[in-house]
Design an enzyme around this catalytic site. Structure first.
Site, PDB file in Angstrom:
ATOM      1  CB  SER A   1      -0.945   0.001   1.200  1.00  0.00           C
ATOM      2  OG  SER A   1      -0.237  -0.231   2.397  1.00  0.00           O
TER       3      SER A   1
ATOM      4  CG  HIS B   1      -3.713  -0.893  -2.342  1.00  0.00           C
ATOM      5  ND1 HIS B   1      -4.224   0.377  -2.266  1.00  0.00           N
ATOM      6  CD2 HIS B   1      -3.458  -1.273  -1.068  1.00  0.00           C
ATOM      7  CE1 HIS B   1      -4.263   0.764  -1.007  1.00  0.00           C
ATOM      8  NE2 HIS B   1      -3.798  -0.224  -0.261  1.00  0.00           N
TER       9      HIS B   1
ATOM     10  CE  LYS C   1      -7.635  -0.193   0.488  1.00  0.00           C
ATOM     11  NZ  LYS C   1      -7.866   0.896   1.412  1.00  0.00           N
TER      12      LYS C   1
HETATM   13  C1  LIG Z   1      -3.286  -3.605   2.052  1.00  0.00           C
HETATM   14  C2  LIG Z   1      -4.484  -3.082   2.768  1.00  0.00           C
HETATM   15  N1  LIG Z   1      -5.306  -3.947   3.369  1.00  0.00           N
HETATM   16  C3  LIG Z   1      -6.401  -3.530   4.022  1.00  0.00           C
HETATM   17  C4  LIG Z   1      -6.723  -2.200   4.113  1.00  0.00           C
HETATM   18  C5  LIG Z   1      -7.937  -1.776   4.862  1.00  0.00           C
HETATM   19  O1  LIG Z   1      -9.039  -1.681   4.016  1.00  0.00           O
HETATM   20  P1  LIG Z   1     -10.287  -0.802   4.429  1.00  0.00           P
HETATM   21  O2  LIG Z   1      -9.940   0.607   4.108  1.00  0.00           O
HETATM   22  O3  LIG Z   1     -11.415  -1.353   3.629  1.00  0.00           O
HETATM   23  O4  LIG Z   1     -10.473  -1.000   5.896  1.00  0.00           O
HETATM   24  C6  LIG Z   1      -5.917  -1.262   3.485  1.00  0.00           C
HETATM   25  C7  LIG Z   1      -6.299   0.168   3.554  1.00  0.00           C
HETATM   26  O5  LIG Z   1      -5.680   1.075   3.221  1.00  0.00           O
HETATM   27  C8  LIG Z   1      -4.759  -1.702   2.809  1.00  0.00           C
HETATM   28  O6  LIG Z   1      -3.935  -0.834   2.226  1.00  0.00           O
END
Ligand SMILES: Cc1ncc(COP(=O)(O)O)c(C=O)c1O
Length: 394
Positions: free
Chosen positions: A175, A203, A235
């Site tokens: 991320s 992502h 996203k």
């Molecule tokens: C790799 C990753 N997993 C999970 C999440 C969390 O997702 P959510 O925003 O739906 O809670 C993020 C959020 O930025 C992320 O970058």
């Protein structure tokens, strides 16, 4: 008692103080932050679907039929037909047997990891995994071993030293760096060492792979190679929520055991209906993805010509590496003076000494938007060599 005010002050002194901007209007490509209109390069709405007409029409249509609130948890009486339809849609989208809809990606990671590993088990986690994976590992009470970022050889050594139930977990697309995990190699070592592979493709979904089906399908891997696939819907898909997809047994087991699925109110069913419409747009979104790819290449070529240090990323996440917290804040502020919003990302979100500007591109941007960002970066380049004022303002 702990002095919280003092801890906040220490954060300010270190250039680590965090603030929230007050946003008005839709997100992409221009938003209003604290009353000022800014061209944004920091949302995760990679395909520009967060304000897509079809999704919003699907939401409007569903609302009078199903109401607004989730009203109950799934296992009591909150599991609506709309949720069921979305889960079937997600299973088909990911080419898997079954899927389970979670409220957020954070909750999916916490729930899935803590359900699939426990005391006496070992979890192997990439050093740059997302915070929700780290917290899921802690919640599981399993032994956690972190391997160097993307280092499959180091992981394999650790796996060969370990007996008992083993779970390997990785972001699909990282991320904060935007690079892609070595999924084929990870699948190979997991098979060889009888470890369960969990990939969080938050992502990658919508952006990578055939019809946006994600990094795992882009790598040509199937359910047997990556038995546990997590994806988020807030996203690339442009709505909200998350899912895990895998075998029927896996999903049945998670319904029994994933606490963040069981002990929480179901997401509004109308949102599930809107997400189905969004998945249609994702699947037919090759033009959006081609446009996005062209923007990524345009940005990379331009930023590198200006002498900025980028990461090795071909995804919409294009961090500009800075290092020092204050310099990252100063560059972000200089860009804001030019009417652009690019947030500075600092520790602990990224490792110490690796502060950066996390530029994210979206299909909602135009080439002219990217050129405007590049012109602003050219104008602000001197910030990197100037002595930067150490005042926490952003
Ligand atoms: C790799 C990753 N997993 C999970 C999440 C969390 O997702 P959510 O925003 O739906 O809670 C993020 C959020 O930025 C992320 O970058």
């Amino acid at each position: 008692m702990r002095d919280f005010a003092k801890e906040i002050e220490q954060r300010k002194q270190a250039g680590l103080y965090r603030t929230r901007r007050l946003i008005a209007g839709p997100q992409q490509p221009t938003l209003t932050a604290d009353g000022r209109s800014l061209l944004s390069f920091c949302s995760n709405d990679y395909l520009g679907l967060a304000s897509h007409g079809e999704n919003m029409r699907a939401l409007e249509q569903a609302l009078p039929e199903v109401g607004l609130g989730g009203a109950a948890s799934h296992l009591v009486c909150g599991h609506h037909e709309a949720h069921h339809r979305l889960e079937q849609r997600l299973a088909a989208f990911t080419r898997r047997s079954s899927a389970l809809f979670f409220s957020t990606g954070y909750m999916a990671n916490m729930g899935v990891i803590s359900a699939l590993a426990g005391r006496g088990d070992t979890i192997f986690s990439d050093r740059l995994n997302h915070a929700s994976i780290i917290d899921g590992c802690i919640l599981s009470r399993a032994r956690v071993r972190r391997y160097a970022h993307g280092d499959v050889a180091a992981l394999e050594t650790m796996l060969s030293e370990t007996s008992g139930h083993k779970l390997v977990v990785t972001d699909g697309v990282f991320s904060m760096d935007g690079d892609i995990a070595p999924l084929t190699e990870l699948a190979r070592v997991c098979k060889a060492h009888d470890a369960l592979l969990v990939v969080d493709d938050a992502h990658g979904v919508g952006v990578l792979g055939p019809q946006g089906r994600g990094s795992v399908l882009e790598a040509g891997l199937c359910q047997e190679d990556v038995p546990v696939l997590i994806g988020t819907l807030g996203k690339g898909v442009g709505t909200s929520g998350a899912f895990v997809a895998g075998s029927d047994v896996l999903i049945d087991y998670l319904v029994q055991k994933a606490r963040t699925y069981i002990y929480t109110t179901a997401m509004p069913p109308a949102l599930a209906a809107a997400t189905c419409a969004s998945l249609d747009a994702v699947e037919s979104g090759d033009e959006r993805r081609a446009h996005l790819d062209a923007l990524i290449q345009r940005f990379r070529a331009g930023a590198q010509d200006l002498g900025y240090e980028l990461m090795s990323s071909r995804t919409p996440i294009q961090p500009i590496m800075i290092g020092d917290n204050w310099t990252a804040l100063a560059l972000s502020r200089a860009l804001e003076d030019e009417g652009l919003l690019v947030t500075a990302i600092r520790p602990p979100t990224v490792p110490e000494g690796e502060a950066r500007l996390r530029v994210t591109l979206s299909a909602a941007h135009t080439e002219a938007d990217v050129d405007r960002l590049l012109r602003a970066l050219a104008k602000s380049r001197s910030v990197l060599s100037e002595a930067v004022a150490r005042e926490p303002a952003l």
